[in-house]
Enzyme design. Structure first.
Site, PDB file in Angstrom:
ATOM      1  N   ARG A 104       0.884  -1.175   0.000  1.00 19.75           N
ATOM      2  CA  ARG A 104       0.000   0.000   0.000  1.00 19.75           C
ATOM      3  C   ARG A 104       0.917   1.218   0.000  1.00 19.75           C
ATOM      4  O   ARG A 104       1.680   1.439   0.940  1.00 19.75           O
ATOM      5  CB  ARG A 104      -0.901   0.003   1.238  1.00 19.75           C
ATOM      6  N   HIS A 131      -7.539   0.731  -6.181  1.00 21.91           N
ATOM      7  CA  HIS A 131      -7.707  -0.082  -4.963  1.00 21.91           C
ATOM      8  C   HIS A 131      -8.394  -1.386  -5.382  1.00 21.91           C
ATOM      9  O   HIS A 131      -9.546  -1.648  -5.016  1.00 21.91           O
ATOM     10  CB  HIS A 131      -8.543   0.706  -3.944  1.00 21.91           C
ATOM     11  N   GLN A 134     -10.192  -3.869  -2.869  1.00 21.26           N
ATOM     12  CA  GLN A 134     -11.517  -3.437  -2.393  1.00 21.26           C
ATOM     13  C   GLN A 134     -12.588  -3.814  -3.412  1.00 21.26           C
ATOM     14  O   GLN A 134     -13.687  -4.233  -3.053  1.00 21.26           O
ATOM     15  CB  GLN A 134     -11.511  -1.925  -2.156  1.00 21.26           C
ATOM     16  N   ASP A 219     -17.105   7.430  -1.541  1.00 21.69           N
ATOM     17  CA  ASP A 219     -15.876   7.332  -0.743  1.00 21.69           C
ATOM     18  C   ASP A 219     -15.602   8.724  -0.181  1.00 21.69           C
ATOM     19  O   ASP A 219     -16.243   9.707  -0.596  1.00 21.69           O
ATOM     20  CB  ASP A 219     -14.730   6.853  -1.665  1.00 21.69           C
ATOM     21  N   CYS A 259     -16.318   1.896   0.821  1.00 21.91           N
ATOM     22  CA  CYS A 259     -15.173   1.047   1.184  1.00 21.91           C
ATOM     23  C   CYS A 259     -14.750   1.223   2.638  1.00 21.91           C
ATOM     24  O   CYS A 259     -14.077   0.364   3.187  1.00 21.91           O
ATOM     25  CB  CYS A 259     -13.999   1.313   0.244  1.00 21.91           C
ATOM     26  N   ARG A 288     -13.528  -8.386   2.517  1.00 21.89           N
ATOM     27  CA  ARG A 288     -12.107  -8.182   2.221  1.00 21.89           C
ATOM     28  C   ARG A 288     -11.324  -9.435   2.613  1.00 21.89           C
ATOM     29  O   ARG A 288     -10.404  -9.860   1.913  1.00 21.89           O
ATOM     30  CB  ARG A 288     -11.558  -6.968   2.986  1.00 21.89           C
TER      31      ARG A 288
HETATM   32  N1  NVA Z   1      -9.869   6.713  -1.388  1.00 17.29           N
HETATM   33  C1  NVA Z   1      -9.485   6.346  -0.046  1.00 17.29           C
HETATM   34  C2  NVA Z   1      -9.730   4.884   0.181  1.00 17.29           C
HETATM   35  C3  NVA Z   1      -9.378   4.408   1.565  1.00 17.29           C
HETATM   36  C4  NVA Z   1      -9.601   2.951   1.744  1.00 17.29           C
HETATM   37  C5  NVA Z   1      -8.026   6.683   0.185  1.00 17.29           C
HETATM   38  O1  NVA Z   1      -7.215   6.442  -0.721  1.00 17.29           O
HETATM   39  O2  NVA Z   1      -7.697   7.215   1.249  1.00 17.29           O
HETATM   40  N1   CP Z   2     -11.191   0.075   2.746  1.00 14.47           N
HETATM   41  C1   CP Z   2      -9.921   0.022   3.153  1.00 14.47           C
HETATM   42  O1   CP Z   2      -8.986  -0.269   2.367  1.00 14.47           O
HETATM   43  O2   CP Z   2      -9.747   0.267   4.466  1.00 14.47           O
HETATM   44  P1   CP Z   2      -8.382   0.440   5.254  1.00 14.47           P
HETATM   45  O3   CP Z   2      -7.772   1.738   4.823  1.00 14.47           O
HETATM   46  O4   CP Z   2      -8.775   0.431   6.698  1.00 14.47           O
HETATM   47  O5   CP Z   2      -7.451  -0.704   4.924  1.00 14.47           O
END
Ligand code: NVA
Ligand code: CP
Length: 303
Positions: A104, A131, A134, A219, A259, A288
């Site tokens: 990540r 992502h 997800q 989101d 998500c 997940r």
């Molecule tokens: N769009 C959000 C998703 C978090 C799971 C982010 O990238 O912070």
């Molecule tokens: N939805 C998601 O990826 O959550 P986290 O940021 O908690 O991993």
């Protein structure tokens, strides 16, 4: 043999994606029935996190443990990656010691570079662009509640971010319509939109995007790394809070997904998020675990 990576949904063929979703639901059922599946006994997953996480970390770590393997949590504070060791060097070293890696981070190009030098499968666990993990859970959740998504209409309301762009990839793979509503200046990649063709539409009115939709999803307005823009975005995204009123023009049996983490009162009303007749966010989060177990088994060619 070249390892199989999962850097975006486009790394899967349509039949592979459909089979993965089915396999995730099967694994979930068997897990709930108490069957043990230790297909990944002895396997090690390296988890590289340069952004925060609750769901992703817990689901990968728990999933690996349930399949008989183990997982290593690596943050930039603890590894030499955080002190500037080049990605190609890190990738060659880590992949010589573990069976599978998930990352990540911010730049999609960094995950791609890591994968290029990795001798084991690499999973994108969120980048600024995509992502895909997800989406596996979201597609599984839709399929469990409503059956096939092919031919249906999904509405994306809000930022044209990593989640929105993964929905665009999914719409091409599984052939459903995607109506996106974003405020001006917050669109997803023009190149992605162009490639998706007429299946994906973009407009500025949430109500127009939601009209007749089978699934409505959103989101946060400011993703990780965009915290400094939070105040400005709150202004720019006025009218983009998904609530019962907006949902009222969706299909009668429409679902709501997010998500998570959610900001109640910003992109979604607290009442809608907690309305279990419409909102399937808790199933989505739980899935997940099952979707990623299916993904790891697939990439490692195990059952
Ligand atoms: N769009 C959000 C998703 C978090 C799971 C982010 O990238 O912070
Ligand atoms: N939805 C998601 O990826 O959550 P986290 O940021 O908690 O991993």
């Amino acid at each position: 043999m070249q390892p199989r990576h999962f850097l975006s949904l486009c790394d899967l063929k349509r039949e592979e994606l459909t089979a993965l979703i089915q396999s995730a639901s099967d694994l979930k059922l068997r897990y709930r029935q108490g069957h043990q599946n230790t297909s990944l006994a002895g396997a090690v997953l390296a988890m590289i996190f340069e952004k925060s996480s609750t769901r992703t970390r817990v689901s990968f770590e728990a999933g690996m443990a349930q399949l008989g393997g183990s997982a290593l949590f690596l943050s930039p504070n603890d590894t030499q990656l955080g002190r500037g060791e080049p990605i190609p060097d890190t990738a060659r070293v880590i992949s010589s010691m573990v069976d599978i890696v998930m990352i990540r981070t911010f730049h999609q190009a960094d995950i791609e570079l890591f994968a290029e030098y990795s001798s084991v499968p690499v999973i994108n666990a969120l980048s600024d662009d995509y992502h895909p993990c997800q989406l596996l859970a979201d597609l599984q959740t839709y399929s469990e509640h409503r059956g096939s998504i092919t031919g249906k209409t999904v509405a994306w309301i809000g930022d044209g971010n990593n989640m929105c762009q993964s929905w665009i990839n999914a719409s091409t793979l599984l052939d459903f319509n995607l109506n996106i509503a974003c405020p001006e200046g917050y669109d997803p990649s023009g190149e992605l939109l162009e490639r998706a063709g007429s299946r994906v539409s973009l407009n500025r009115q949430p109500a127009a995007a939601i009209d007749g939709a089978d699934l409505v999803t959103t989101d946060v307005f400011a993703s990780m790394g965009q915290e400094a823009e939070q105040k400005l975005r709150l202004k720019k995204f006025k009218g983009f809070c998904v609530n019962h009123m907006l949902m009222s023009t969706a299909a009668d049996d429409a679902l709501f997904m997010h998500c998570l983490p959610a900001h109640r009162g910003e992109e979604v009303s607290a009442e809608l998020l907690e309305d279990s007749a419409i909102s399937v966010v808790w199933d989505e989060a739980e899935n997940r675990l099952h979707a990623q177990k299916a993904l790891m088994l697939f990439l490692l060619n195990r059952r």
